[in-house]
Every structure is written in C-alpha cells, then in structure tokens.
Scaffold this active site. Structure first.
Site, PDB file in Angstrom:
ATOM      1  N   THR A  19       0.923  -1.487   0.086  1.00  0.00           N
ATOM      2  CA  THR A  19       0.129  -0.216  -0.134  1.00  0.00           C
ATOM      3  C   THR A  19       0.921   1.483  -0.188  1.00  0.00           C
ATOM      4  OG1 THR A  19      -1.774  -1.302   1.362  1.00  0.00           O
ATOM      5  CG2 THR A  19      -1.816   1.341   1.387  1.00  0.00           C
ATOM      6  N   ASP A  67       1.287  -8.264  -5.092  1.00  0.00           N
ATOM      7  CA  ASP A  67       0.604  -8.191  -3.810  1.00  0.00           C
ATOM      8  C   ASP A  67       1.182  -9.073  -2.593  1.00  0.00           C
ATOM      9  OD1 ASP A  67      -2.422  -7.333  -2.568  1.00  0.00           O
ATOM     10  OD2 ASP A  67      -1.989  -9.231  -1.682  1.00  0.00           O
ATOM     11  N   SER A  68       1.286  -8.945  -1.528  1.00  0.00           N
ATOM     12  CA  SER A  68       1.942  -9.600  -0.507  1.00  0.00           C
ATOM     13  C   SER A  68       1.446 -10.962  -0.348  1.00  0.00           C
ATOM     14  CB  SER A  68       1.896  -8.878   0.960  1.00  0.00           C
ATOM     15  OG  SER A  68       0.460  -8.707   1.518  1.00  0.00           O
ATOM     16  N   SER A  69       0.168 -10.909  -0.629  1.00  0.00           N
ATOM     17  CA  SER A  69      -0.440 -12.487  -0.554  1.00  0.00           C
ATOM     18  C   SER A  69       0.134 -13.322  -1.726  1.00  0.00           C
ATOM     19  CB  SER A  69      -2.064 -12.542  -0.734  1.00  0.00           C
ATOM     20  OG  SER A  69      -2.365 -11.766  -1.855  1.00  0.00           O
ATOM     21  N   THR A  99       1.113  -5.277   4.100  1.00  0.00           N
ATOM     22  CA  THR A  99       0.722  -5.511   5.529  1.00  0.00           C
ATOM     23  C   THR A  99       0.132  -7.003   5.519  1.00  0.00           C
ATOM     24  OG1 THR A  99      -1.543  -4.394   5.399  1.00  0.00           O
ATOM     25  CG2 THR A  99       0.451  -2.978   6.285  1.00  0.00           C
ATOM     26  N   ASP A 100      -0.442  -7.453   4.698  1.00  0.00           N
ATOM     27  CA  ASP A 100      -1.346  -8.401   4.737  1.00  0.00           C
ATOM     28  C   ASP A 100      -0.615  -9.851   5.274  1.00  0.00           C
ATOM     29  OD1 ASP A 100      -3.667  -7.437   4.064  1.00  0.00           O
ATOM     30  OD2 ASP A 100      -3.864  -8.143   2.011  1.00  0.00           O
ATOM     31  N   THR A 170       1.837  -9.800  15.212  1.00  0.00           N
ATOM     32  CA  THR A 170       0.949 -10.278  14.248  1.00  0.00           C
ATOM     33  C   THR A 170       0.146  -9.270  13.563  1.00  0.00           C
ATOM     34  OG1 THR A 170      -0.982 -11.817  14.054  1.00  0.00           O
ATOM     35  CG2 THR A 170      -0.701 -10.806  15.971  1.00  0.00           C
TER      36      THR A 170
END
Length: 382
Positions: A19, A67-69, A99-100, A170
């Site tokens: 982001t 994307d981090s995912s 951040t995910d 977390t």
C-alpha cells in the site's frame, strides 16, 4: 561519508510493493495501484531524508510489484540473499512490504538470517504515501531511523508508533493505523516526543558470521478447531496424504498445527481424535503442534487433564508463539535437513530468535502456590 566528524550511516531499502507504494495509475483510470518508480520519486522529494543526521539511503525496487498475498518462501529467500550480499556495504536494511502477510515474511526472515548483527526493519502503511493524510511517511522515516541505530541485531517491524520483534508480531487490524501488535512481548521501542527503548529486550550481538538459510520446508498445515468439529475430516486429510505418498511418491505432510482452546485443550470425549493424533505422531512421523486460539497467553498442556492427554500421544506445545512464528520456525527447522523430527520437536519451545518465552518465565498455572508465584516475582528473563 563524514558528517560532523562522524561516519554517516548507510541504509538499503528493499521495496516489494504494498500500500505504501501505491499511486494513481493512469493506465487503470487513475485507480490506486503499486506504481514502479513512484517510491524513488517520493524519497527524493522528502526533505526529512536529507537532514544532516539521517543516513544515506539506497533504494531498490523489485520488478514487478506483487501483492503480499502472492509472495512466499522463494521471495523471502530472495530478500534474505539480497541482504546477505549487501551486508558489508550497509549499516541496516528496510523492507517495504504489504501488510497482509508482513508478519509471516518478517518472522520467516528472523529464522532465515542466522547471526544477524544489523537491524532489518519491515514496514508498510495502511494509507498510500501519495495521499495528503497518511501513515506511510512516518512509518518510512522511523523505519530508516531504526535501521541506522546501533544495538538492534534482529528482524523487526515498525508500524504506527512502535518497533516490534518480527517473530513476535501479528496483524491485528485491517483499517486502524496501529495494524500490528506483539501479544506476548512488550515493544522493543515506542516513539513519542522521544524514542523509548526497552533495551533489555533486544537480542544480543551476533556471535558469528551471518548465515542464510534459504531452504524452507512448507509442508505444514494449520487448523483452527471449533466446538463440535467432525474429526473425520482431519482423519480423511491425514489418510489421503499418506495414500498420495505411497501411490505417487508425493510430498508428505511434515507438521500439523492445531489451534486449540485456552491453554491447549480439546474435548476429552473425542478419544478417536486422540488416537488419530497418536497415529500421526508415532506411525506417520508428523509433528503435531498445539497452539492457543487466545490472543495473549500460552499453551500449558499440563494444567488440565485434556491437555495432558495430548502430551501423552506426542503432541508438542507451541507455548506463546504466534502462528506466524510457528510457521516460520517449523519451515526453517525442517528445511535445514540436518535435524530429525524428535530434535525439531525438542526445539519448538527453545528460543532461537526470541520467538518464545522461556518456560521458567511463563506465568504460573492456575491455583499455583505462593512459592511458585514468588519464584518469578521481579525476575527478567530477556
């Protein structure tokens, strides 16, 4: 470089996207999307980064942004190797990440980077840097400041107003600016008018040369149990895994993480489920790990009879580790290739990177004696 009689620090920024790097993308009708090159422009336009006592900054953007995912162990290995290759040329490292899955990536790098003697600071933002009001600017500036500080010899996450140990962190919120927390460990530092460090929590200096463990064995599965669950589903999963291994030489399950109730309990009436776990550990060589569904606290399987039943069938406690730390540590230990399943089981509650509280420092069990409580009073184990 010499600045006011002292050597100017150097910080390398490794940018994977997220982001923080988003900007209006004209190819997508002006919608916000990670834009290659936008970060470099922002860095050059931020006067704070050119202040006298700020470190020299070198930034590298990975291409393309993802994307981090979509990022996983191969991408974490790339980050670890890039840090190692530049280790002698920089005083610290900042990793810009979505951040995910930031906590998973940062926890993994904690284990992948053995004998780390410099700060590696992950950060990102909830609001893009291009917006007039954002959290990205402060997160980025403070991450750079912490990456240039001495005495930090570990992987960390800076977010909002706190520096957290990566393998204790977390993500706790999807829309608040304080998106990360460390449930069972105080922040390493908090910022206000001053920077307040909990120096006694910091990892000691490295005792050897940096070593990178880039092989992560991800043959693990995490399950969160709910009341009334049908244990036949898990039985089918384990049996299917064994059949695939026997029929086509598939990759067998190495570890099963069970998120149980409270201090590590499950229904005592499910004797078939206990037998399944016993077969998984003794016959099939699967490492079964018990963690808690609670946000804070730890697993203590010796407190209640249902927990002791798990110990008796070979289930291993995760103590107060986060799920992210359990996943990273398990993948690292199995990926080493020089440890047996029993040796890995013994290491789960041993602190390798500060990811778990020593047994003697855990809170006393319920109904403990005054002597048990007194033994822990006033002691610091970090």
């Amino acid at each position: 470089q010499e600045v006011a009689g002292s050597t100017r620090k150097r910080v390398l920024i490794l940018c994977t996207g997220g982001t923080l790097t988003m900007a209006p993308d004209h190819s997508q009708g002006g919608a916000l999307a990670p834009v290659q090159g936008a970060l470099l422009q922002y860095l050059s336009d931020m006067p704070e980064l050119h202040a006298e006592h700020m470190p020299e900054i070198v930034a590298h953007e990975y291409q393309p942004f993802r994307d981090s995912s979509d990022l996983g162990p191969p991408d974490w290995a790339l980050l670890a190797n890039d840090i190692a290759q530049n280790y002698l040329h920089f005083d610290g490292f900042v990793v810009l990440y979505g951040t995910d899955t930031m906590a998973y990536a940062a926890s993994a790098l904690s284990f992948m980077l053995e004998n780390l003697g410099k700060p590696v600071v992950f950060t990102g933002s909830q609001i893009p840097l291009c917006e007039p009001y954002n959290d990205a600017r402060r997160n980025l500036i403070m991450a750079i400041i912490f990456a240039s500080r001495e005495g930090i010899n570990e992987v960390t996450i800076f977010f909002h107003d706190r520096l957290l140990r990566a393998c204790r962190s977390t993500k706790v919120n999807t829309h608040r600016l304080m998106a990360f927390d460390s449930p069972n460990l105080l922040p390493l530092a908090q910022i206000g008018i001053t920077i307040d460090e909990n120096e006694y929590l910091l990892q000691p200096p490295a005792r050897g040369a940096l070593r990178v463990h880039s092989r992560m064995d991800t043959r693990l599965l995490a399950l969160r149990l709910v009341p009334g669950f049908d244990d036949r589903m898990l039985k089918n999963l384990v049996e299917s895994n064994l059949r695939s291994r026997e029929e086509d030489g598939g990759r067998p399950l190495r570890a099963l993480v069970l998120q149980l109730y409270g201090t590590g309990n499950l229904p005592s009436v499910k004797t078939d489920f206990l037998k399944l776990l016993e077969d998984a550990t003794t016959k099939h060589g699967i490492l079964v790990i018990c963690s808690t569904q609670c946000f804070t606290g730890n697993v203590n399987m010796s407190t209640y009879a249902t927990g002791k039943a798990l110990l008796d069938v070979g289930v291993v406690s995760a103590s107060d580790m986060t799920l992210e730390a359990i996943a990273g540590k398990t993948a690292y230990l199995f990926g080493r290739g020089d440890l047996s399943r029993d040796e890995i089981a013994d290491l789960m509650c041993v602190s390798l990177r500060g990811e778990v509280t020593p047994v003697e420092a855990l809170s006393p069990p319920p109904l403990s004696s005054a002597y048990q409580r007194g033994k822990r009073k006033g002691k610091r184990f970090f």
